[in-house]
Scaffold this active site. Sequence first.
Site, PDB file in Angstrom:
ATOM      1  N   TYR A   1     -12.466  18.105 -15.211  1.00  0.00           N
ATOM      2  CA  TYR A   1     -13.438  17.142 -15.812  1.00  0.00           C
ATOM      3  C   TYR A   1     -14.819  16.609 -15.057  1.00  0.00           C
ATOM      4  CZ  TYR A   1     -13.668  12.230 -16.066  1.00  0.00           C
ATOM      5  OH  TYR A   1     -14.216  11.049 -15.688  1.00  0.00           O
TER       6      TYR A   1
ATOM      7  N   LYS B   1      -5.466   7.590 -19.784  1.00  0.00           N
ATOM      8  CA  LYS B   1      -5.566   8.307 -20.352  1.00  0.00           C
ATOM      9  C   LYS B   1      -4.596   8.049 -21.966  1.00  0.00           C
ATOM     10  CE  LYS B   1     -10.236   9.407 -18.545  1.00  0.00           C
ATOM     11  NZ  LYS B   1     -10.347  10.475 -18.405  1.00  0.00           N
TER      12      LYS B   1
ATOM     13  N   ARG C   1       0.943  -0.706  -0.317  1.00  0.00           N
ATOM     14  CA  ARG C   1      -0.424   0.027  -0.343  1.00  0.00           C
ATOM     15  C   ARG C   1       0.563   1.369   0.012  1.00  0.00           C
ATOM     16  NH1 ARG C   1      -1.961   2.029   4.325  1.00  0.00           N
ATOM     17  NH2 ARG C   1      -2.271  -0.210   5.468  1.00  0.00           N
TER      18      ARG C   1
ATOM     19  N   ASP D   1      -4.046  19.820 -14.192  1.00  0.00           N
ATOM     20  CA  ASP D   1      -4.903  18.515 -14.677  1.00  0.00           C
ATOM     21  C   ASP D   1      -3.772  18.714 -16.082  1.00  0.00           C
ATOM     22  OD1 ASP D   1      -5.574  16.539 -15.925  1.00  0.00           O
ATOM     23  OD2 ASP D   1      -7.508  16.771 -14.241  1.00  0.00           O
TER      24      ASP D   1
HETATM   25  C1  LIG Z   1     -10.835  11.258 -17.175  1.00  0.00           C
HETATM   26  C2  LIG Z   1      -9.813  12.162 -16.728  1.00  0.00           C
HETATM   27  C3  LIG Z   1     -10.006  11.986 -15.095  1.00  0.00           C
HETATM   28  C4  LIG Z   1     -10.152  11.288 -13.929  1.00  0.00           C
HETATM   29  O1  LIG Z   1      -9.325   9.468 -14.238  1.00  0.00           O
HETATM   30  P1  LIG Z   1     -10.022   8.328 -13.908  1.00  0.00           P
HETATM   31  O2  LIG Z   1      -8.762   7.813 -14.369  1.00  0.00           O
HETATM   32  O3  LIG Z   1     -10.434   8.186 -15.425  1.00  0.00           O
HETATM   33  O4  LIG Z   1     -10.272   8.767 -12.655  1.00  0.00           O
HETATM   34  C5  LIG Z   1      -9.676  13.546 -15.140  1.00  0.00           C
HETATM   35  N1  LIG Z   1      -8.866  14.823 -15.952  1.00  0.00           N
HETATM   36  C6  LIG Z   1      -9.726  14.120 -17.101  1.00  0.00           C
HETATM   37  C7  LIG Z   1      -9.009  15.334 -17.562  1.00  0.00           C
HETATM   38  C8  LIG Z   1      -9.798  13.437 -17.299  1.00  0.00           C
HETATM   39  O5  LIG Z   1      -9.856  12.938 -18.155  1.00  0.00           O
END
Ligand SMILES: *Cc1c(COP(=O)(O)O)cnc(C)c1O
Length: 403
Positions: free
Chosen positions: A113, A210, A60, A185
């Site tokens: 998001y 992504k 963890r 982000d």
């Molecule tokens: C998908 C996404 C998230 C969240 O990510 P997860 O891996 O699905 O939890 C956050 N910010 C952006 C811009 C995203 O496209």
Amino acid sequence: MTKKNHGTVGTKSVWAGEEEVLVHGATQVPVIVSVAYNYDDMDEWFDVAVGKKKGHIYGRNTNPTVQAFEEKVRILEGAEAATSFSTGMAAISNTLYTILRPGDRVVSIKDTYGGTNKIFTEFLPNINVDVALCETGDHEKIEAEVEKGCKILYLETPTNPTVKITDIKRMAKKGKEAGAIVIVDNTFATPINQNPLELGADLVLHSATKFLGGHADALGGVVCGSKELIEPIFHYREINGATLDPWAAYLLLRGMKTLKLRVIQQEKNAMELAKYLEKKDLVKDVYYPGLKTHVNHDIAKKQMKGFGGMLSFSLKGEMDAVRILLPNLTYANRAANLGAVETTYGPARTTSHIECTPEERAKMGIPEGLVRLSAGIEDTEDLIQDLEQAFAILEKSSVSLGS
Ligand SMILES: *Cc1c(COP(=O)(O)O)cnc(C)c1O
């Protein structure tokens, strides 16, 4: 730092961060599944446990495969430290909950998001954190809100799904002056196209699910920044437990080897698809920062090395037209993810902004018929022809013009 951690970004995505975990002459990162680590020497065990000596104690907290993933992203983002999470949302929530205390204030934009937006509107108010959400792209408004004082200035650029751009350098400067921690982000841009830390941000985070992983087969998240900021976030995560799984870390690491190649092809496809859609009669609007018609094209040109693989468009026939166009595509997943090697289409109301009501989406400037398009790495011509034949079917239908 070893020699392999240098080079330019494409070289780094192949080589960086792996050396320490390569044993027995292996050329590929091993997946270390062990939950705990054995110590014959009680004093050594103690020293590792209290952090006096390098090593691993329990899964963890840390894991060698997971650390190689963190190292690769850290080096790509040019950061001092990085820590990883089970998902992108875990990276975002753990970071926010580490930093914020009751009575604090956050300034951000309206179209972050969907999940992030929910944290701002649904969960942070529960712990008495005030969140000011500004119109995305209204730099003066963001600056005015920051001047009132805030603990965090939280940005996302480009945004999901209308691909709006915020000037990171300008906002980071303002945030710093106000004593705020500036978080970006960087999921859509990837470290190939944008380096928020170089532009003045304090923390950069990713949904590794992504583009970093790129194959839609592993969930993960990561945050990078100074040691001082990352250490408490790591501590919060090791106790709260949103740990990245070693198998997922391995898949993400393998995906990242081809990050630059993928991003180049995705971007080429996105640009060609955007230009194609712009000329189409049945298309109402196209949103892509690479288009001169895009509201923030100039900022994008200044702060990004490339415009990325994400675009969106709306159809004159709105959802009725979307219901015909999307099912008739061949080289397309109609799915909620993005950044994968396969081209992926999805209505914003079903994907990124499913958590919002139609009224909330309208307030964010997201038309009900907006389609998010994540360009894959296929050959451009095939993607264009695929759209061409699907549009031909839509044209013959009675809903094509929104009647
Ligand atoms: C998908 C996404 C998230 C969240 O990510 P997860 O891996 O699905 O939890 C956050 N910010 C952006 C811009 C995203 O496209």
